[in-house]
Scaffold this motif. Structure first.
Motif, PDB file in Angstrom:
ATOM      1  N   ILE A 149       0.855  -1.179   0.000  1.00 49.83           N
ATOM      2  CA  ILE A 149       0.000   0.000   0.000  1.00 49.83           C
ATOM      3  C   ILE A 149       0.894   1.233   0.000  1.00 49.83           C
ATOM      4  CG2 ILE A 149      -1.775   1.250   1.271  1.00 49.83           C
ATOM      5  CD1 ILE A 149      -2.553  -1.499   2.481  1.00 49.83           C
ATOM      6  N   TYR A 150       0.674   2.115  -0.949  1.00 50.51           N
ATOM      7  CA  TYR A 150       1.432   3.349  -1.066  1.00 50.51           C
ATOM      8  C   TYR A 150       0.470   4.500  -0.762  1.00 50.51           C
ATOM      9  CZ  TYR A 150       4.081   7.146  -3.215  1.00 50.51           C
ATOM     10  OH  TYR A 150       4.745   8.321  -3.429  1.00 50.51           O
ATOM     11  N   ILE A 151       0.767   5.256   0.278  1.00 52.85           N
ATOM     12  CA  ILE A 151      -0.105   6.356   0.687  1.00 52.85           C
ATOM     13  C   ILE A 151       0.586   7.670   0.370  1.00 52.85           C
ATOM     14  CG2 ILE A 151      -1.277   7.449   2.622  1.00 52.85           C
ATOM     15  CD1 ILE A 151      -1.295   4.735   4.008  1.00 52.85           C
ATOM     16  N   GLN A 152      -0.068   8.506  -0.403  1.00 53.27           N
ATOM     17  CA  GLN A 152       0.491   9.814  -0.720  1.00 53.27           C
ATOM     18  C   GLN A 152       0.246  10.764   0.452  1.00 53.27           C
ATOM     19  OE1 GLN A 152      -1.173  11.117  -4.397  1.00 53.27           O
ATOM     20  NE2 GLN A 152      -0.075   9.604  -5.597  1.00 53.27           N
TER      21      GLN A 152
ATOM     22  N   CYS B 126       3.747   2.140   2.746  1.00 50.82           N
ATOM     23  CA  CYS B 126       4.796   3.132   2.555  1.00 50.82           C
ATOM     24  C   CYS B 126       4.178   4.528   2.512  1.00 50.82           C
ATOM     25  CB  CYS B 126       5.545   2.863   1.256  1.00 50.82           C
ATOM     26  SG  CYS B 126       6.820   4.103   0.905  1.00 50.82           S
ATOM     27  N   LEU B 127       4.696   5.417   3.346  1.00 46.33           N
ATOM     28  CA  LEU B 127       4.270   6.813   3.379  1.00 46.33           C
ATOM     29  C   LEU B 127       5.494   7.685   3.123  1.00 46.33           C
ATOM     30  CD1 LEU B 127       2.228   9.072   3.965  1.00 46.33           C
ATOM     31  CD2 LEU B 127       2.796   8.829   6.366  1.00 46.33           C
TER      32      LEU B 127
ATOM     33  N   ARG C 231      14.534  11.348  -1.044  1.00 47.05           N
ATOM     34  CA  ARG C 231      13.716  11.759   0.094  1.00 47.05           C
ATOM     35  C   ARG C 231      13.313  10.545   0.923  1.00 47.05           C
ATOM     36  NH1 ARG C 231       7.992  13.660  -2.496  1.00 47.05           N
ATOM     37  NH2 ARG C 231       7.412  11.640  -3.314  1.00 47.05           N
ATOM     38  N   GLY C 232      13.005  10.783   2.194  1.00 48.51           N
ATOM     39  CA  GLY C 232      12.717   9.693   3.124  1.00 48.51           C
ATOM     40  C   GLY C 232      11.281   9.199   3.043  1.00 48.51           C
ATOM     41  N   ALA C 233      11.051   8.099   3.734  1.00 49.85           N
ATOM     42  CA  ALA C 233       9.718   7.508   3.777  1.00 49.85           C
ATOM     43  C   ALA C 233       9.564   6.738   5.080  1.00 49.85           C
ATOM     44  CB  ALA C 233       9.500   6.582   2.591  1.00 49.85           C
ATOM     45  N   VAL C 234       8.330   6.595   5.505  1.00 53.62           N
ATOM     46  CA  VAL C 234       8.005   5.749   6.649  1.00 53.62           C
ATOM     47  C   VAL C 234       7.437   4.457   6.079  1.00 53.62           C
ATOM     48  CG1 VAL C 234       6.552   5.489   8.689  1.00 53.62           C
ATOM     49  CG2 VAL C 234       7.539   7.718   8.146  1.00 53.62           C
TER      50      VAL C 234
END
Length: 134
Positions: free
Chosen positions: A23-26, A98-99, A119-122
């Motif tokens: 799941i990719y959350i913008q 992934c956020l 850039r980073g991601a959670v």
């Protein structure tokens, strides 16, 4: 489930298995969800209160009608409804969410391409879970 089946009852079983859902959350979606929640929470509370008051009025009116008429035959027919059972099980294996984090504003557009990919991601992962309900 075969041990729990009783004759005369409808039973349905729904088994759902998700393997490796990603799941990719913008970040914009989370911002919009917070704004929607903040804007409509007060309206929801208002209408929920109005609905509760209406339910009290309807129950009162129903009780008054029930006292005026005899519903002996009708209630005996309604007291034995046909009940069915639905069993739902959701199994999720190796889920990832992934956020991406918004990058810091840059001084010039020429440097933007260098930092765009870094850039980073959670990232949150779940190895295995099972949720069941009747």
């Amino acid at each position: 489930m075969e041990d729990e089946i009783v004759e005369g009852e409808d039973k349905e079983v729904v088994l759902i298995t998700l393997k490796r859902p990603l799941i990719y959350i913008q970040p914009v979606a989370i911002d919009k969800a917070i704004l929607v929640w903040l804007n409509y929470k007060n309206a929801y509370d208002y209408w929920n209160e109005k609905r509760a008051n209406l339910n009290k009025e309807v129950l009162s009116a129903t009780q008054q009608i029930y006292e005026k008429f005899q519903f002996g035959q009708l209630t005996s027919q309604l007291s034995a409804p046909h009940l069915g059972t639905l069993f739902l099980q959701l199994t999720v294996e190796d889920m990832g969410i992934c956020l991406p984090l918004n990058p810091l504003p840059l001084a010039s557009w020429s440097q933007r391409n260098v930092y765009e990919e870094s850039r980073g991601a959670v990232v949150v992962t779940l190895e295995n879970t099972s949720i069941s309900g009747n």
